[in-house]
Design a protein around this motif. Structure first.
Motif, PDB file in Angstrom:
ATOM      1  N   VAL A 119       0.873  -1.174   0.000  1.00 21.41           N
ATOM      2  CA  VAL A 119       0.000   0.000   0.000  1.00 21.41           C
ATOM      3  C   VAL A 119       0.906   1.218   0.000  1.00 21.41           C
ATOM      4  CG1 VAL A 119      -1.739   1.302   1.280  1.00 21.41           C
ATOM      5  CG2 VAL A 119      -1.860  -1.200   1.207  1.00 21.41           C
ATOM      6  N   LEU A 120       0.698   2.100  -0.963  1.00 24.39           N
ATOM      7  CA  LEU A 120       1.576   3.253  -1.143  1.00 24.39           C
ATOM      8  C   LEU A 120       0.870   4.593  -1.017  1.00 24.39           C
ATOM      9  CD1 LEU A 120       3.554   1.910  -4.197  1.00 24.39           C
ATOM     10  CD2 LEU A 120       4.433   2.205  -1.890  1.00 24.39           C
ATOM     11  N   SER A 121      -0.242   4.635  -0.366  1.00 22.62           N
ATOM     12  CA  SER A 121      -1.022   5.871  -0.343  1.00 22.62           C
ATOM     13  C   SER A 121      -0.206   7.073   0.129  1.00 22.62           C
ATOM     14  CB  SER A 121      -2.280   5.706   0.500  1.00 22.62           C
ATOM     15  OG  SER A 121      -1.959   5.187   1.769  1.00 22.62           O
ATOM     16  N   ASP A 122       0.546   6.939   1.209  1.00 24.41           N
ATOM     17  CA  ASP A 122       1.341   8.067   1.699  1.00 24.41           C
ATOM     18  C   ASP A 122       2.477   8.417   0.745  1.00 24.41           C
ATOM     19  OD1 ASP A 122      -0.258   8.212   3.949  1.00 24.41           O
ATOM     20  OD2 ASP A 122       1.118   7.049   5.200  1.00 24.41           O
ATOM     21  N   GLN A 128       1.812  17.819   0.132  1.00 24.89           N
ATOM     22  CA  GLN A 128       1.936  19.136  -0.494  1.00 24.89           C
ATOM     23  C   GLN A 128       1.306  19.138  -1.887  1.00 24.89           C
ATOM     24  OE1 GLN A 128       5.859  20.826  -0.472  1.00 24.89           O
ATOM     25  NE2 GLN A 128       5.269  22.555  -1.741  1.00 24.89           N
ATOM     26  N   ALA A 129       1.552  18.098  -2.652  1.00 24.12           N
ATOM     27  CA  ALA A 129       0.957  18.008  -3.994  1.00 24.12           C
ATOM     28  C   ALA A 129      -0.563  17.954  -3.902  1.00 24.12           C
ATOM     29  CB  ALA A 129       1.497  16.782  -4.731  1.00 24.12           C
ATOM     30  N   MET A 130      -1.078  17.256  -2.911  1.00 26.50           N
ATOM     31  CA  MET A 130      -2.533  17.182  -2.732  1.00 26.50           C
ATOM     32  C   MET A 130      -3.100  18.557  -2.383  1.00 26.50           C
ATOM     33  SD  MET A 130      -3.590  14.129  -3.392  1.00 26.50           S
ATOM     34  CE  MET A 130      -5.182  14.009  -2.611  1.00 26.50           C
ATOM     35  N   ARG A 131      -2.447  19.263  -1.462  1.00 30.25           N
ATOM     36  CA  ARG A 131      -2.928  20.609  -1.084  1.00 30.25           C
ATOM     37  C   ARG A 131      -2.954  21.530  -2.292  1.00 30.25           C
ATOM     38  NH1 ARG A 131      -0.253  19.661   3.754  1.00 30.25           N
ATOM     39  NH2 ARG A 131       1.694  20.507   2.983  1.00 30.25           N
ATOM     40  N   ILE A 138       1.656  13.704  -8.464  1.00 25.90           N
ATOM     41  CA  ILE A 138       1.063  12.439  -8.029  1.00 25.90           C
ATOM     42  C   ILE A 138       1.170  11.400  -9.145  1.00 25.90           C
ATOM     43  CG2 ILE A 138      -1.101  11.330  -7.322  1.00 25.90           C
ATOM     44  CD1 ILE A 138      -1.713  14.151  -5.981  1.00 25.90           C
ATOM     45  N   PHE A 139       0.898  11.807 -10.378  1.00 27.17           N
ATOM     46  CA  PHE A 139       1.014  10.902 -11.519  1.00 27.17           C
ATOM     47  C   PHE A 139       2.450  10.404 -11.669  1.00 27.17           C
ATOM     48  CE2 PHE A 139       1.915  10.064 -15.996  1.00 27.17           C
ATOM     49  CZ  PHE A 139       0.974   9.090 -16.261  1.00 27.17           C
ATOM     50  N   LYS A 140       3.423  11.313 -11.536  1.00 26.86           N
ATOM     51  CA  LYS A 140       4.835  10.914 -11.657  1.00 26.86           C
ATOM     52  C   LYS A 140       5.216   9.933 -10.549  1.00 26.86           C
ATOM     53  CE  LYS A 140       6.281  15.021 -14.134  1.00 26.86           C
ATOM     54  NZ  LYS A 140       6.821  16.357 -14.032  1.00 26.86           N
TER      55      LYS A 140
END
Length: 161
Positions: A119-122, A128-131, A138-140
């Motif tokens: 599981v790699l969610s974090d 920061q990218a989410m904010r 995120i894609f990269k």
């Protein structure tokens, strides 16, 4: 673990929410603990429930209750890939997902240690990218993780040939 077109859910904590997730079309979902009511609800069905386990007793109990795969959580606090490797010795027949604190760079170590998935969610959903709603970052991160996972799976497959 996700593939294009597959809907999944994490941190399902009760049977009521599990039914909602299933009705919404999830193909699989996870919990941080083993919730036997959920196991009983989904047994024999098409949806995959991945219950959380921490100890050898919990691994065996979840499997005996019908789990087809378990999520070892919180794996990094328990010893990381070495803990997965130790659990796999007596439970080589039980597929395990490593969850919590896994970095993209450590994917191969976990797979080599016996994890079927991580599981790699974090690691992927950078705070920061989410904010900033920077989905390129995120894609990269997801792309790099997929490459690392593919390499680890190929190594594992080749070592069993």
């Amino acid at each position: 673990m996700s593939t294009p077109g597959v809907f999944e859910a994490g941190t399902v904590l009760n049977a009521k929410d599990a039914r909602k997730v299933a009705q919404a079309g999830a193909q699989f979902f996870m919990s941080p603990a083993t919730i036997k009511e959920i196991l009983h609800d989904v047994q024999g069905g098409e949806i995959l429930y991945i219950p959380g386990v921490m100890t050898p007793t919990e691994v065996l109990s979840a499997c005996n209750a019908g789990a087809r795969i378990v999520k070892v959580y919180p794996v990094s606090s328990l010893g990381g890939a070495n803990y997965i490797s130790a659990l796999k010795k007596p439970f080589s027949h039980i597929p395990m997902v490593a969850s919590q604190g896994i970095t993209i760079d450590s994917i191969g170590t976990y797979i080599d240690g016996g994890a079927s998935a991580v599981v790699l969610s974090d690691a992927i959903f950078d705070k920061q990218a989410m904010r900033q709603m920077n989905f390129d970052v995120i894609f990269k991160l997801a792309t790099v993780a997929a490459v690392q996972g593919r390499k680890a799976a190929e190594r594992k497959r080749n070592s069993h040939s």
